[in-house]
Design a protein around this motif. Structure first.
Motif, PDB file in Angstrom:
ATOM      1  N   ALA A  94       0.839  -1.194   0.000  1.00 48.23           N
ATOM      2  CA  ALA A  94       0.000   0.000   0.000  1.00 48.23           C
ATOM      3  C   ALA A  94       0.875   1.246   0.000  1.00 48.23           C
ATOM      4  CB  ALA A  94      -0.912   0.001   1.213  1.00 48.23           C
ATOM      5  N   ALA A  95       0.527   2.193  -0.841  1.00 51.35           N
ATOM      6  CA  ALA A  95       1.275   3.449  -0.915  1.00 51.35           C
ATOM      7  C   ALA A  95       0.510   4.553  -0.214  1.00 51.35           C
ATOM      8  CB  ALA A  95       1.508   3.827  -2.370  1.00 51.35           C
ATOM      9  N   SER A  96       1.235   5.318   0.555  1.00 50.53           N
ATOM     10  CA  SER A  96       0.623   6.494   1.184  1.00 50.53           C
ATOM     11  C   SER A  96       1.533   7.689   0.945  1.00 50.53           C
ATOM     12  CB  SER A  96       0.411   6.274   2.679  1.00 50.53           C
ATOM     13  OG  SER A  96       1.638   6.082   3.342  1.00 50.53           O
ATOM     14  N   GLY A  97       0.931   8.784   0.611  1.00 55.10           N
ATOM     15  CA  GLY A  97       1.704   9.994   0.353  1.00 55.10           C
ATOM     16  C   GLY A  97       2.167  10.135  -1.075  1.00 55.10           C
ATOM     17  N   ILE A  98       2.082   9.048  -1.836  1.00 53.89           N
ATOM     18  CA  ILE A  98       2.429   9.096  -3.251  1.00 53.89           C
ATOM     19  C   ILE A  98       1.437   8.248  -4.020  1.00 53.89           C
ATOM     20  CG2 ILE A  98       4.889   9.399  -2.833  1.00 53.89           C
ATOM     21  CD1 ILE A  98       5.207   6.444  -3.837  1.00 53.89           C
ATOM     22  N   ILE A  99       1.428   8.445  -5.305  1.00 47.97           N
ATOM     23  CA  ILE A  99       0.697   7.559  -6.203  1.00 47.97           C
ATOM     24  C   ILE A  99       1.735   6.706  -6.904  1.00 47.97           C
ATOM     25  CG2 ILE A  99      -0.792   7.448  -8.242  1.00 47.97           C
ATOM     26  CD1 ILE A  99      -1.934  10.143  -7.400  1.00 47.97           C
ATOM     27  N   PHE A 100       1.456   5.442  -7.034  1.00 50.85           N
ATOM     28  CA  PHE A 100       2.399   4.559  -7.697  1.00 50.85           C
ATOM     29  C   PHE A 100       2.778   5.100  -9.070  1.00 50.85           C
ATOM     30  CE2 PHE A 100       3.077   1.223  -4.892  1.00 50.85           C
ATOM     31  CZ  PHE A 100       1.900   0.711  -4.375  1.00 50.85           C
ATOM     32  N   GLY A 101       4.015   4.832  -9.448  1.00 49.94           N
ATOM     33  CA  GLY A 101       4.458   5.164 -10.777  1.00 49.94           C
ATOM     34  C   GLY A 101       3.875   4.238 -11.815  1.00 49.94           C
ATOM     35  N   ASN A 102       4.298   4.423 -13.048  1.00 47.01           N
ATOM     36  CA  ASN A 102       3.778   3.593 -14.120  1.00 47.01           C
ATOM     37  C   ASN A 102       4.062   2.111 -13.900  1.00 47.01           C
ATOM     38  OD1 ASN A 102       2.694   5.720 -15.549  1.00 47.01           O
ATOM     39  ND2 ASN A 102       4.550   6.054 -16.744  1.00 47.01           N
ATOM     40  N   VAL A 103       5.194   1.814 -13.303  1.00 48.08           N
ATOM     41  CA  VAL A 103       5.590   0.431 -13.067  1.00 48.08           C
ATOM     42  C   VAL A 103       5.782   0.222 -11.567  1.00 48.08           C
ATOM     43  CG1 VAL A 103       7.288  -1.379 -13.525  1.00 48.08           C
ATOM     44  CG2 VAL A 103       6.725   0.277 -15.310  1.00 48.08           C
ATOM     45  N   VAL A 104       5.224  -0.859 -11.076  1.00 46.14           N
ATOM     46  CA  VAL A 104       5.447  -1.277  -9.694  1.00 46.14           C
ATOM     47  C   VAL A 104       6.060  -2.667  -9.735  1.00 46.14           C
ATOM     48  CG1 VAL A 104       4.423  -1.671  -7.428  1.00 46.14           C
ATOM     49  CG2 VAL A 104       3.466   0.068  -8.953  1.00 46.14           C
ATOM     50  N   SER A 105       7.022  -2.886  -8.882  1.00 44.74           N
ATOM     51  CA  SER A 105       7.758  -4.147  -8.899  1.00 44.74           C
ATOM     52  C   SER A 105       7.740  -4.798  -7.529  1.00 44.74           C
ATOM     53  CB  SER A 105       9.218  -3.907  -9.297  1.00 44.74           C
ATOM     54  OG  SER A 105       9.307  -3.259 -10.544  1.00 44.74           O
ATOM     55  N   TRP A 106       7.762  -6.112  -7.551  1.00 50.60           N
ATOM     56  CA  TRP A 106       8.035  -6.903  -6.351  1.00 50.60           C
ATOM     57  C   TRP A 106       9.426  -7.500  -6.528  1.00 50.60           C
ATOM     58  CZ3 TRP A 106       5.610  -7.159  -1.811  1.00 50.60           C
ATOM     59  CH2 TRP A 106       4.271  -6.777  -1.733  1.00 50.60           C
ATOM     60  N   TYR A 107      10.248  -7.343  -5.520  1.00 51.09           N
ATOM     61  CA  TYR A 107      11.561  -7.950  -5.454  1.00 51.09           C
ATOM     62  C   TYR A 107      11.582  -8.868  -4.234  1.00 51.09           C
ATOM     63  CZ  TYR A 107      13.793  -4.807  -8.845  1.00 51.09           C
ATOM     64  OH  TYR A 107      14.161  -4.128  -9.987  1.00 51.09           O
ATOM     65  N   ARG A 108      12.580  -9.746  -4.178  1.00 47.13           N
ATOM     66  CA  ARG A 108      12.777 -10.538  -2.975  1.00 47.13           C
ATOM     67  C   ARG A 108      14.267 -10.735  -2.725  1.00 47.13           C
ATOM     68  NH1 ARG A 108      10.462 -16.439  -5.020  1.00 47.13           N
ATOM     69  NH2 ARG A 108      12.123 -16.898  -6.535  1.00 47.13           N
TER      70      ARG A 108
END
Length: 113
Positions: free
Chosen positions: A22-36
């Motif tokens: 969940a993002a707060s204070g910003i809006i997600f950019g065009n691309v969101v990624s999951w890393y591990r």
């Protein structure tokens, strides 16, 4: 401004888990990624999703993980099925907005055999 991951925990091999970012204070950019980042290893890209819903996955999770986003809720999800012990890692979400990278604090997923 922050990204907050949740949903991690301990799960048996073959089980499922859904992570949220969940993002707060910003809006997600065009691309969101999951890393591990597995124990003792470098961080690796797991999945990405564009604002239009185009997705990409690392080969090791194809067919098992699904990334999705709810732009209205400013939240990105990672549905993980058929989990394996090698999926054990700290999972992070990240995005770029206005030329700046934003990362969450990570959520631990541990898969027991």
């Amino acid at each position: 401004v922050q990204l907050v991951e949740s949903g991690g925990g301990l799960v048996q091999a073959g089980g499922s888990r859904r992570l949220s970012c969940a993002a707060s204070g910003i809006i997600f950019g065009n691309v969101v990624s999951w890393y591990r980042q597995p124990p003792g290893k470098q961080r690796e890209l797991v999945a990405t999703i564009t604002i239009g819903g185009v997705t990409n996955y690392v080969d090791s999770v194809k067919g098992r993980f699904t990334i999705s986003r709810d732009n209205a809720k400013n939240t990105v999800y990672l549905q993980m099925n058929s989990l394996k012990p090698e999926d054990t890692a700290v999972y992070y979400c990240g995005t770029i907005r206005g030329g700046r990278e934003y990362w969450g604090q990570g959520t631990q997923v541990t898969v027991s055999s």
